[in-house]
Design a protein around this motif. Structure first.
Motif, PDB file in Angstrom:
ATOM      1  N   ALA A  44      -5.459  -7.786  -1.845  1.00  0.00           N
ATOM      2  CA  ALA A  44      -4.183  -7.443  -1.493  1.00  0.00           C
ATOM      3  C   ALA A  44      -4.264  -6.036  -1.197  1.00  0.00           C
ATOM      4  O   ALA A  44      -3.524  -5.032   0.104  1.00  0.00           O
ATOM      5  CB  ALA A  44      -2.894  -7.751  -2.057  1.00  0.00           C
ATOM      6  N   THR A  48      -4.558  -4.583   2.969  1.00  0.00           N
ATOM      7  CA  THR A  48      -3.337  -3.496   3.144  1.00  0.00           C
ATOM      8  C   THR A  48      -4.575  -1.823   3.349  1.00  0.00           C
ATOM      9  O   THR A  48      -3.378  -1.695   4.766  1.00  0.00           O
ATOM     10  CB  THR A  48      -2.456  -3.509   1.516  1.00  0.00           C
ATOM     11  OG1 THR A  48      -1.859  -4.377   1.110  1.00  0.00           O
ATOM     12  CG2 THR A  48      -1.415  -2.218   2.445  1.00  0.00           C
ATOM     13  N   VAL A  61       5.797  -8.355   2.071  1.00  0.00           N
ATOM     14  CA  VAL A  61       4.643  -8.779   0.557  1.00  0.00           C
ATOM     15  C   VAL A  61       5.968  -9.822   0.200  1.00  0.00           C
ATOM     16  O   VAL A  61       6.742  -9.660   0.233  1.00  0.00           O
ATOM     17  CB  VAL A  61       5.122  -7.905  -0.044  1.00  0.00           C
ATOM     18  CG1 VAL A  61       3.689  -7.881  -1.359  1.00  0.00           C
ATOM     19  CG2 VAL A  61       4.387  -6.282   0.349  1.00  0.00           C
ATOM     20  N   VAL A  71      -0.068  -3.724  -2.838  1.00  0.00           N
ATOM     21  CA  VAL A  71      -0.045  -3.416  -1.874  1.00  0.00           C
ATOM     22  C   VAL A  71       0.200  -2.422  -1.211  1.00  0.00           C
ATOM     23  O   VAL A  71      -0.262  -1.205  -0.613  1.00  0.00           O
ATOM     24  CB  VAL A  71       1.208  -4.210  -0.779  1.00  0.00           C
ATOM     25  CG1 VAL A  71       1.792  -3.986  -0.184  1.00  0.00           C
ATOM     26  CG2 VAL A  71       0.723  -6.147  -0.768  1.00  0.00           C
TER      27      VAL A  71
END
Length: 289
Positions: A44, A48, A61, A71
């Motif tokens: 993640a 990002t 998200v 994130v």
């Protein structure tokens, strides 16, 4: 274009069901999107980081506090990114503090309306925290939670909490707020709150506000050990901040030095560090709200 970041195996199937709902609504409205499926927090964060290199990136998200944290820590260019939160975690503590809807459909409606606002976060030297930064009891609970097998979800968390309260440890820390005089304490716990609660609704920092430019700093000091199990209701309702053994402050920057073997947690992630030096960051993180 919306970028959806989701762990399809998270939340015991809840994330996958939420993802289907989101995709169905976006398809019905002919809205372009791409799904980025993850298998770990690093996934993640790395995804990002790549997305945030592109201007006008809208990131949805799907998850809970841990997913939001992953994130947040991947954003390299804040001016390029707006985050949308679709809660499908176990506790959803940050969502409770920020006022975002808990239902998938209502959360997506907020995102599609496109209203952007700034919210705060906590910046440490090498990481960021969106909800609560803590040391002491909350870390002990998380460590117990990781090794406790028979239970699941909130039941598992509260079983870990009760065990921790019965087997309490004190934590030796030195704390400095906004560059003031250092305060050395033997503590039950310290919470530094941008949000308010941990563990699915325990308001450790009950006066935390996610967009006020301040941190709610709560120090629960050493108390009579025999009374601790009877203090549980106070922690569950936020009344612990009114007790004589608790100190509560507002501030923008906090330094905590570890004087024993204590650890820290940021949005539920436990980590070791002899010292943390953190501050609130404002007017930087854009979210749909």
């Amino acid at each position: 274009m919306y970028h959806i970041i989701a762990n399809p195996h998270g939340g015991k199937g809840k994330s996958l069901k939420s993802l289907k709902k989101v995709e169905d609504i976006l398809k019905q409205n002919n809205i372009e999107y791409v799904v980025h499926k993850t298998a770990s927090a690093d996934d993640a964060t790395n995804i990002t980081r790549e997305i945030s290199a592109t201007p006008d990136s809208k990131i949805l998200v799907l998850g809970g506090d841990g997913s939001y944290n992953s994130v947040l820590n991947g954003i390299d260019n804040f001016e390029n990114v707006t985050l949308g939160f679709v809660p499908c975690g176990t506790g959803n503590d940050f969502i409770a503090a920020s006022g975002h809807p808990k239902s998938v459909k209502k959360a997506l409606n907020v995102i599609l309306k496109g209203n952007e606002q700034y919210i705060d976060f906590i910046q440490l030297e090498d990481r960021r925290c969106l909800n609560i930064l803590g040391a002491g009891m909350d870390v002990d609970v998380l460590l117990k939670y990781a090794e406790m097998k028979p239970f699941h979800g909130k039941v598992k968390y509260y079983a870990s909490l009760i065990y921790t309260l019965i087997h309490t440890k004190w934590h030796k820390l030195r704390l400095t707020i906004d560059g003031g005089e250092p305060m050395e304490r033997s503590t039950f716990m310290i919470g530094i709150g941008n949000g308010r609660s941990i563990g699915g609704g325990m308001p450790i920092c009950p006066h935390g506000v996610v967009d006020d430019g301040k941190l709610d700093i709560v120090i629960v000091n050493e108390m009579k050990r025999a009374l601790i199990p009877f203090r549980l209701l106070g922690f569950l309702t936020g009344k612990h901040v009114k007790k004589s053994y608790t100190e509560e402050y507002e501030g923008k920057a906090v330094k905590i030095e570890i004087l024993d073997d204590s650890q820290f947690e940021a949005d539920g992630e436990v980590f070791k560090s002899p010292l943390i030096d953190c501050h609130v960051v404002t007017k930087t993180l854009k979210v749909f709200r």
